[in-house]
Scaffold this motif. Structure first.
Motif, mmCIF file in Angstrom:
data_model
loop_
_atom_site.group_PDB
_atom_site.id
_atom_site.type_symbol
_atom_site.label_atom_id
_atom_site.label_comp_id
_atom_site.label_asym_id
_atom_site.label_seq_id
_atom_site.Cartn_x
_atom_site.Cartn_y
_atom_site.Cartn_z
ATOM 1 N N ASP A 38 0.823 -1.211 0.000
ATOM 2 C CA ASP A 38 0.000 0.000 0.000
ATOM 3 C C ASP A 38 0.857 1.261 0.000
ATOM 4 O O ASP A 38 0.695 2.147 0.842
ATOM 5 N N LYS A 60 0.010 -7.614 -3.751
ATOM 6 C CA LYS A 60 -1.340 -7.030 -3.750
ATOM 7 C C LYS A 60 -1.224 -5.509 -3.832
ATOM 8 O O LYS A 60 -0.473 -4.907 -3.076
ATOM 9 N N HIS A 62 -3.208 -1.537 -4.360
ATOM 10 C CA HIS A 62 -4.384 -0.658 -4.423
ATOM 11 C C HIS A 62 -3.976 0.424 -5.410
ATOM 12 O O HIS A 62 -3.448 1.467 -5.025
ATOM 13 N N ASP A 91 -6.461 -5.262 -5.369
ATOM 14 C CA ASP A 91 -7.463 -5.380 -4.296
ATOM 15 C C ASP A 91 -8.587 -4.367 -4.550
ATOM 16 O O ASP A 91 -8.860 -3.485 -3.749
ATOM 17 N N LEU A 150 -14.625 -11.753 -1.550
ATOM 18 C CA LEU A 150 -14.374 -11.190 -0.234
ATOM 19 C C LEU A 150 -15.497 -11.678 0.683
ATOM 20 O O LEU A 150 -16.603 -11.153 0.658
ATOM 21 N N MET A 153 -14.389 -9.717 6.451
ATOM 22 C CA MET A 153 -13.414 -8.632 6.560
ATOM 23 C C MET A 153 -12.813 -8.611 7.958
ATOM 24 O O MET A 153 -13.413 -9.103 8.908
ATOM 25 N N THR A 154 -11.601 -8.045 8.035
ATOM 26 C CA THR A 154 -10.880 -8.066 9.311
ATOM 27 C C THR A 154 -11.221 -6.884 10.210
ATOM 28 O O THR A 154 -10.842 -6.869 11.370
ATOM 29 N N VAL A 183 -11.117 -14.195 0.162
ATOM 30 C CA VAL A 183 -10.391 -13.437 1.173
ATOM 31 C C VAL A 183 -11.245 -13.537 2.426
ATOM 32 O O VAL A 183 -12.411 -13.126 2.432
ATOM 33 N N VAL A 208 -2.726 -9.796 8.812
ATOM 34 C CA VAL A 208 -1.656 -10.623 9.398
ATOM 35 C C VAL A 208 -0.503 -9.709 9.800
ATOM 36 O O VAL A 208 -0.024 -8.906 9.004
ATOM 37 N N GLN A 219 -8.597 -1.947 12.272
ATOM 38 C CA GLN A 219 -7.962 -3.172 11.757
ATOM 39 C C GLN A 219 -7.682 -4.129 12.923
ATOM 40 O O GLN A 219 -7.315 -3.674 14.012
ATOM 41 N N ILE A 236 -1.793 -12.454 3.779
ATOM 42 C CA ILE A 236 -1.667 -11.095 3.251
ATOM 43 C C ILE A 236 -1.147 -10.182 4.359
ATOM 44 O O ILE A 236 -1.817 -10.008 5.381
ATOM 45 N N ARG A 239 1.652 -3.461 6.411
ATOM 46 C CA ARG A 239 2.532 -2.627 7.226
ATOM 47 C C ARG A 239 3.518 -3.430 8.055
ATOM 48 O O ARG A 239 4.631 -2.958 8.303
HETATM 49 N N1 5IU Z 1 -7.737 -5.763 3.709
HETATM 50 C C1 5IU Z 1 -7.860 -5.864 5.073
HETATM 51 N N2 5IU Z 1 -8.929 -6.523 5.614
HETATM 52 C C2 5IU Z 1 -9.870 -7.120 4.848
HETATM 53 C C3 5IU Z 1 -9.720 -7.041 3.440
HETATM 54 C C4 5IU Z 1 -8.652 -6.368 2.907
HETATM 55 O O1 5IU Z 1 -7.010 -5.361 5.814
HETATM 56 O O2 5IU Z 1 -10.807 -7.723 5.380
HETATM 57 I I1 5IU Z 1 -11.069 -7.971 2.240
HETATM 58 C C5 5IU Z 1 -6.612 -5.071 3.048
HETATM 59 C C6 5IU Z 1 -6.404 -3.633 3.443
HETATM 60 C C7 5IU Z 1 -4.934 -3.463 3.266
HETATM 61 C C8 5IU Z 1 -4.353 -4.820 3.635
HETATM 62 O O3 5IU Z 1 -4.632 -3.235 1.888
HETATM 63 O O4 5IU Z 1 -5.391 -5.756 3.371
HETATM 64 C C9 5IU Z 1 -3.915 -4.944 5.076
HETATM 65 O O5 5IU Z 1 -2.825 -4.076 5.324
HETATM 66 P P1 5IU Z 1 -2.032 -4.064 6.720
HETATM 67 O O6 5IU Z 1 -1.352 -5.443 6.847
HETATM 68 O O7 5IU Z 1 -1.044 -2.956 6.564
HETATM 69 O O8 5IU Z 1 -3.031 -3.818 7.818
#
Ligand code: 5IU
Length: 268
Positions: A38, A60, A62, A91, A150, A153-154, A183, A208, A219, A236, A239
Motif C-alpha cells: 500500500d 497485492k 491498491h 485489491d 471477499l 473482513m478483518t 479473502v 496478518v 484493523q 496477506i 505494514r
Molecule cells: N484488507 C484488510 N482486511 C480485509 C480485506 C482487505 O485489511 O478484510 I477484504 C486489506 C487492506 C490493506 C491490507 O490493503 O489488506 C492490510 O494491510 P495491513 O497489513 O497494513 O493492515
C-alpha cells in the motif's frame, strides 16, 4: 477441505490454471506470503516490489492510491512480476451492478484486466458481479486471470458474517472456473463437508501482523501461525512488512513463519 495436502499435490488436478500457477510459485519459492504493497508513489511501489519480490508469491496493490499513476506504474509491476515470478492481485473489491463492473475491470484509466492476474469482488450485488468479471475474462480469452470473493473482513464490526459469508461460498461454487477462492479470516464452513473432488478453493487471509494487534482505525490482526492454524493458505501482510525498519528482513521473517506453519500443517 484439502488443507492437509501440499500445494504441489493440490496443483496436480486443479481445474484453474491460475491456481495451479499460484501453487507452483509457492512451492518453487517456499513462500505463501502476499505483500499488501500500500505505497502511494510509483517509485516506492516498484522499489518494494523489486526488493521483496524474491520472498513473496503475490503482490497485492491498491492502484487507485498511487498519486503519480501512469502506464509506467503497471508496466513496471508486470516486468517485476516476471523477473521475480509473483502474481499481481489488485485489491479492487468490485461491488456494483455487472455492467458497471465490466467497465471498471476493462477500461478507465486503470485497465485492471490487462495487468492484474487476480482481482476481488464482494457479492453484495448478487452473483451478477462475478458473472460480469467472468464474461470479461472469457471474451479476452485470458487463461491467467481469476477472482477472489471477499467473504469476510478483518475490520471491527464487519457485516460480512454469517449468512452473507455463506452466500459468498454458494456463489463461488456457481463460477468454479473464475473464482479461485476467498479473502477471509479462516477456513470457511460449507466447503469441507460437501466439497467435491474438483472443488479446491484457496483461502487468502488478510490482517496478518507479527508485532501488532490492530490499528486506530479498526484493523484487527492475527499472526501468520494462528492464520495458518485456522486454515489459511496465503497470508496477506502489509505494514508489518513494508513499514518495518528493515522490510527485507521482515519479509523473510514472515515468509519463514508462514512456510513453517504450512509445513507443520501438511506434516512435513
Ligand atoms: N484488507 C484488510 N482486511 C480485509 C480485506 C482487505 O485489511 O478484510 I477484504 C486489506 C487492506 C490493506 C491490507 O490493503 O489488506 C492490510 O494491510 P495491513 O497489513 O497494513 O493492515
Amino acid at each position: 477441505s484439502k488443507s492437509h495436502l501440499s500445494f504441489a499435490e493440490r496443483a496436480v488436478n486443479h481445474p484453474s490454471p491460475l491456481t495451479r500457477r499460484l501453487f507452483e510459485i509457492a512451492e518453487q519459492k517456499s513462500t505463501n506470503i502476499v505483500l499488501s504493497a500500500d505505497l502511494t508513489s510509483t517509485a516506492e511501489l516498484l522499489k518494494i516490489a523489486d526488493d521483496l519480490g524474491p520472498y513473496i508469491a503475490v503482490l497485492k496493490t491498491h492502484i487507485d492510491i498511487i498519486d503519480d499513476f501512469s502506464r509506467k506504474t503497471t508496466d513496471g509491476l508486470v516486468e517485476l512480476s516476471k523477473k521475480h515470478n509473483f502474481l499481481i492481485f489488485e485489491d479492487r473489491k468490485f461491488i456494483d451492478i455487472g455492467n458497471t463492473v465490466q467497465k471498471q475491470y476493462r477500461g478507465g484509466a486503470l485497465r485492471i484486466h490487462e495487468w492484474a492476474h487476480i482481482v476481488n469482488a464482494a457479492v453484495l450485488p448478487g452473483p451478477g458481479v462475478i458473472q460480469a468479471l467472468e464474461e470479461t475474462i472469457k471474451t479476452h480469452n485470458v487463461t491467467d486471470r481469476g477472482v477472489l470473493i471477499l467473504a469476510e473482513m478483518t475490520s471491527k464490526g464487519s457485516l460480512a458474517v454469517g449468512s452473507y459469508t455463506e452466500a459468498s461460498v454458494a456463489i463461488a461454487k456457481q463460477y468454479p472456473s473464475t473464482v479461485m477462492g476467498f479473502v477471509c479470516t479462516k477456513a470457511l464452513s460449507g466447503l469441507s463437508s460437501d466439497a467435491t473432488d474438483e472443488e479446491d478453493f484457496v483461502v487468502f487471509t488478510t490482517g496478518v501482523n507479527m508485532a501488532s494487534k490492530g490499528d486506530a482505525l479498526g484493523q484487527q490482526y492475527q499472526t501468520p501461525t494462528t492464520a495458518m492454524a485456522g486454515g489459511s493458505d496465503f497470508l496477506i501482510a502489509g505494514r508489518g512488512i513494508y513499514a518495518n525498519n528493515d522490510p527485507v528482513k521482515a519479509a523473510e521473517a514472515y515468509r519463514k513463519a508462514g512456510w513453517d506453519a504450512y509445513q507443520d500443517r501438511i506434516g512435513k
